[in-house]
Enzyme design. Structure first.
Site, PDB file in Angstrom:
ATOM      1  CD1 TRP A 148      -0.136  -1.368   3.219  1.00 13.43           C
ATOM      2  CD2 TRP A 148       0.487   0.778   3.300  1.00 13.43           C
ATOM      3  NE1 TRP A 148       0.609  -1.192   4.355  1.00 13.43           N
ATOM      4  CE2 TRP A 148       1.001   0.118   4.435  1.00 13.43           C
ATOM      5  CE3 TRP A 148       0.747   2.138   3.147  1.00 13.43           C
ATOM      6  CZ2 TRP A 148       1.769   0.774   5.404  1.00 13.43           C
ATOM      7  CZ3 TRP A 148       1.507   2.794   4.116  1.00 13.43           C
ATOM      8  CH2 TRP A 148       2.008   2.109   5.224  1.00 13.43           C
ATOM      9  CG  ASN A 149       5.124   1.284   0.974  1.00 12.46           C
ATOM     10  OD1 ASN A 149       4.848   0.496   0.074  1.00 12.46           O
ATOM     11  ND2 ASN A 149       6.318   1.317   1.524  1.00 12.46           N
ATOM     12  N   PRO A 173      -3.291  -6.446  -5.233  1.00 11.10           N
ATOM     13  CG  PRO A 173      -4.964  -4.879  -5.735  1.00 11.10           C
ATOM     14  CD  PRO A 173      -4.541  -6.302  -5.999  1.00 11.10           C
ATOM     15  N   GLY A 226       6.841  -6.383   0.823  1.00 13.65           N
ATOM     16  CA  GLY A 226       6.094  -6.324   2.078  1.00 13.65           C
ATOM     17  C   GLY A 226       6.966  -6.767   3.235  1.00 13.65           C
ATOM     18  CB  SER A 227       6.077  -7.771   6.645  1.00 15.27           C
ATOM     19  OG  SER A 227       5.347  -8.961   6.453  1.00 15.27           O
ATOM     20  CD  GLU A 248      11.456  -3.678  -1.320  1.00 16.99           C
ATOM     21  OE1 GLU A 248      11.672  -3.712  -0.081  1.00 16.99           O
ATOM     22  OE2 GLU A 248      10.729  -2.842  -1.865  1.00 16.99           O
ATOM     23  CG  LEU A 249      11.319  -9.721   2.232  1.00 16.22           C
ATOM     24  CD1 LEU A 249      11.852 -10.983   2.877  1.00 16.22           C
ATOM     25  CD2 LEU A 249       9.844  -9.868   1.889  1.00 16.22           C
ATOM     26  CB  CYS A 282      11.032  -0.778   2.432  1.00 14.75           C
ATOM     27  SG  CYS A 282       9.427  -1.441   2.103  1.00 14.75           S
ATOM     28  CD  GLU A 377      10.470  -1.841   7.750  1.00 11.76           C
ATOM     29  OE1 GLU A 377      10.683  -1.086   6.809  1.00 11.76           O
ATOM     30  OE2 GLU A 377       9.772  -2.866   7.633  1.00 11.76           O
ATOM     31  CD  GLU A 454      10.667  -5.264  -7.260  1.00  7.28           C
ATOM     32  OE1 GLU A 454      10.601  -4.321  -6.452  1.00  7.28           O
ATOM     33  OE2 GLU A 454       9.690  -5.950  -7.587  1.00  7.28           O
TER      34      GLU A 454
HETATM   35  C1  SIN Z   1       9.666   0.818  -0.865  1.00  2.15           C
HETATM   36  O1  SIN Z   1       9.279   1.285   0.174  1.00  2.15           O
HETATM   37  O2  SIN Z   1       9.868  -0.371  -0.962  1.00  2.15           O
HETATM   38  C2  SIN Z   1       9.883   1.646  -2.118  1.00  2.15           C
HETATM   39  C3  SIN Z   1      10.764   2.784  -1.951  1.00  2.15           C
HETATM   40  C4  SIN Z   1      11.323   3.332  -3.250  1.00  2.15           C
HETATM   41  O3  SIN Z   1      11.148   2.764  -4.322  1.00  2.15           O
HETATM   42  O4  SIN Z   1      11.999   4.337  -3.161  1.00  2.15           O
END
Ligand code: SIN
Length: 474
Positions: A148-149, A173, A226-227, A248-249, A282, A377, A454
């Site tokens: 969601w972020n 999503p 996510g987490s 991507e955690l 993240c 976090e 990524e």
């Molecule tokens: C994320 O929080 O995983 C994405 C941050 C970003 O792409 O800058």
């Protein structure tokens, strides 16, 4: 906004009776209802992805690039609309949301071209009677779980390389942000994306839907942002059918500010890094280590910078920090600050909740190991500041975490910059740069922050398999 959408997308739009409420964090009012897809819809989507893969993989990368380029254009044409939609769904300030749309579109633009560069190799043969080659082919239908972020950018960061490589993709999503994903998929179809190549299945029961995807051998690739906790479950589940996986955690990013840093610039970068997206990123720094010689000046200048941040309506111009995404997010932030203060940390700026889901931008000093905000976090606008004496100490403390996504350092000494960057056990290191992520560079973590990358050429590799061809020429 009046969004009453019960739609989901496979090779056509469907209306579903089952639906769930989506609430805007800006006011706590209902935003709309989203289709609540379950195992039946998941099975239907896998059939569609599998069938669509046969024809999509056969198109040329040049043909795929044309569709991706049109998609890029349409996303940018709808920058304001998509930006506002994200503000309503998850509360980031409009200025940042517009920026996210451009960031999302940049992945599409970049991979439109990169798809044309999926080269093979000619391998020198050990004998005159054989010719050896390696070619790269799309891995197959992929399943993406997006957060969601960054509701737009994390979708395109996954979908653009997948589609450019010739894979089809099913997106689930986050429950908070289904509408941005649906709108992006609508634009994909408008750009000429063939039916079934990109599907979107919102759900309020992620485990049930994902369980079907993970069990089906036709899903060849899973990509998740996510987490770490959920990443572990997906890692385990993917073992059953040996899926290709990128995760991507979570992160716990240190920011090291050395004595020789340019104070003004360091404050600006640390502020941008920490408070972007209200700290719900993240790669936002979670702990700021400042060297003894610059510590007091840094605290004073950083406190001014944090005081200057405007908390409020994310749709207003000039707002720097909007609401947190939900009550659970708020509870965690409050808990972390209370725990730190209870154990002796001092609040220099902020430290309180305002009405609704708004939390003041906060600076804490006197932070010590063992406090929750140094272990987990926080995902909120809270900056814990610590001090250090030597370079070795800073590196050791920065690395003393199970996470390894992003780390940052500020120094004018080039030798130190490279020495420290090499010693940090992180997938991304920002040197005098608080926001390093771009579409053409690798993004991802080490240790318990994930696997795979990524962005850039690394991002498309995740959707390709290498096939070896040996040709006997008699
Ligand atoms: C994320 O929080 O995983 C994405 C941050 C970003 O792409 O800058």
């Amino acid at each position: 906004m009046d969004l009453i959408e019960r739609r989901y997308l496979t090779d056509a739009w469907h209306d579903l009776g089952a639906s769930f409420d989506v609430v805007t964090p800006t006011t706590g009012e209902p935003l709309g209802r989203a289709a609540d897809c379950g195992p039946d819809e998941a099975k239907q989507a896998i059939d569609v992805a599998w069938n669509a893969f046969e024809s999509w993989r056969a198109t040329s990368p040049f043909e795929r690039a044309q569709i991706l380029r049109r998609w890029h254009g349409l996303i940018m044409d709808h920058q304001e609309e998509l930006g506002r939609l994200m503000v309503h769904e998850m509360g980031k300030p409009l200025r940042e949301a517009r920026g996210e749309v451009a960031y999302a579109a940049s992945f599409v633009e970049w991979y439109a071209e990169e798809g044309k560069r999926v080269y093979g190799e000619w391998i020198p043969s050990h004998t005159g009677g054989k010719r050896l080659m390696a070619i790269r082919q799309p891995v197959g239908p992929a399943y993406a779980v997006t957060p969601w972020n960054f509701p737009a950018a994390m979708l395109t960061r996954k979908a653009a390389p997948a589609l450019a490589a010739g894979c089809t993709m099913i997106v689930k999503p986050a429950e908070q942000t289904p509408f941005t994903a649906l709108r992006l998929a609508e634009l994909w179809l408008e750009a000429g994306g063939p039916a079934g190549t990109l599907q979107v299945l919102p759900t309020n029961d992620p485990a049930a839907l994902t369980g079907v995807m993970m069990a089906d051998p036709r899903i060849r690739k899973v990509t998740f942002t996510g987490s770490t906790e959920v990443g572990r479950i997906l890692y385990r589940q993917s073992a059953e059918t040996i899926k290709k996986l990128s995760l991507e955690l979570g992160g716990h990013a240190p920011y090291l500010v050395f004595d020789d840093a340019d104070l003004e610039k360091a404050v600006r970068e640390v502020t941008a890094c920490k408070f972007r997206n209200a700290g719900q990123t993240c790669v936002c720094t979670n702990r700021i280590y400042v060297q003894d010689g610059i510590h007091d000046d840094f605290v004073a200048a950083f406190a001014d910078s944090v005081r200057g941040l405007k908390l409020g309506d994310p749709l207003s111009d000039g707002t720097d920090i909007g609401p947190l995404v939900d009550a659970q997010g708020m509870a965690k932030v409050e808990d972390h600050v209370a725990d730190a203060v209870g154990r002796g940390a001092q609040v220099v700026v902020g430290g309180s909740r305002r009405e609704g889901l708004y939390y003041e931008p906060t600076l804490l000093v006197g932070v010590e190991p063992g406090m929750k905000l140094l272990e987990e976090e926080t995902f909120g606008p809270v900056a814990p500041l610590l001090r250090f004496a030597t370079e070795d100490e800073a590196i050791a403390r920065a690395n003393a975490t199970p996470y390894g996504l992003a780390a940052y350092l500020y120094t004018r000494d080039l030798s130190r910059a490279l020495r420290v960057a090499e010693a940090l056990e992180y997938g991304i290191v920002g040197i005098n740069d608080g926001i390093p992520a771009v579409a053409h560079a690798p993004f991802g973590g080490v240790k318990q922050s994930g696997i795979g990358r990524e962005g850039g050429p690394w991002g498309i590799d995740e959707y390709l398999e290498t096939k070896y061809l040996s040709l006997g020429i008699g």
